[in-house]
Scaffold this active site. Structure first.
Site, PDB file in Angstrom:
ATOM      1  N   GLU A 222      -1.260  -1.165  -5.006  1.00 27.70           N
ATOM      2  CA  GLU A 222      -2.507  -0.443  -5.269  1.00 27.70           C
ATOM      3  C   GLU A 222      -2.222   0.734  -6.182  1.00 27.70           C
ATOM      4  OE1 GLU A 222      -6.160   0.179  -2.493  1.00 27.70           O
ATOM      5  OE2 GLU A 222      -4.709   1.746  -2.066  1.00 27.70           O
TER       6      GLU A 222
ATOM      7  N   ASP B 241       0.874  -1.174   0.000  1.00 21.40           N
ATOM      8  CA  ASP B 241       0.000   0.000   0.000  1.00 21.40           C
ATOM      9  C   ASP B 241       0.909   1.222   0.000  1.00 21.40           C
ATOM     10  OD1 ASP B 241      -2.327   1.577   0.158  1.00 21.40           O
ATOM     11  OD2 ASP B 241      -2.173   1.669   2.341  1.00 21.40           O
TER      12      ASP B 241
ATOM     13  N   ASP C 278      -2.431   0.811   7.185  1.00 21.85           N
ATOM     14  CA  ASP C 278      -1.754   0.674   5.887  1.00 21.85           C
ATOM     15  C   ASP C 278      -1.321  -0.771   5.652  1.00 21.85           C
ATOM     16  OD1 ASP C 278      -1.718   3.570   5.190  1.00 21.85           O
ATOM     17  OD2 ASP C 278      -0.489   3.682   7.000  1.00 21.85           O
TER      18      ASP C 278
END
Length: 169
Positions: free
Chosen positions: A67, A7, A139
């Site tokens: 992502e 992330d 996260d």
């Protein structure tokens, strides 16, 4: 097979490693790489890169997933996030690991079943799929969701390749 989910973030880069065995997945590790906001951008990106390289060296993932960046109202923030995302793509690529990329809604849809799920819903479903997991940070939880998403997409690709087409002999 081990999958590393990342992330990307400039201040906090979450990571999570899962082990995939057919349809079964198991939590291996998760964490957060922190950069100091008082440092200049180059130094912060270096901290993120070195931290991610250390994670890769420790856990030796076979696949990685990151992502995709969403665009927010602040163009400067979006550009900085994009640079952190560049580090998230570069570190596994430098290690010879292929990297999948997923939109935030695709991760949510895969993990929760709804593309606009709230963070709490995503974390809840990650806990269900990885019993006993303790998140290092939100996260890191997102990174585990990204790893789960990638593992499910890999399984789908494997099934499509392994399934013979009708009429084929």
């Amino acid at each position: 097979m081990k999958v590393l989910g990342i992330d990307p973030g400039l201040r906090n880069m979450g990571w999570g490693v899962i082990e995939v065995d057919g349809p079964r997945i198991r939590h291996v590790a998760n964490g957060t790489i922190h950069s100091d906001g008082a440092q200049d951008l180059g130094a912060r990106l270096s901290v993120l890169f070195r931290g991610l390289c250390a994670v890769i060296a420790t856990h030796a993932p076979d696949e990685a997933a990151v992502e995709q960046t969403f665009v927010n109202k602040d163009a400067t923030g979006t550009l900085k996030l994009g640079q952190a995302r560049g580090v998230a793509l570069l570190a596994p690529a430098e290690a010879g690991i292929s990297v999948g990329e997923y939109a935030p809604n695709a991760v949510k849809k895969t993990v929760v079943g709804v593309g606009h799920a709230a963070k709490e819903q995503v974390q809840h479903m990650v806990r269900i799929q990885l019993p006993g997991v303790i998140f290092d940070s939100p996260d890191a939880a997102d990174a585990l969701a990204i790893a789960i998403c990638h593992s499910r997409h890999l399984q789908g690709r494997t099934l499509r390749v392994a399934t013979p087409k009708r009429g084929a002999a």
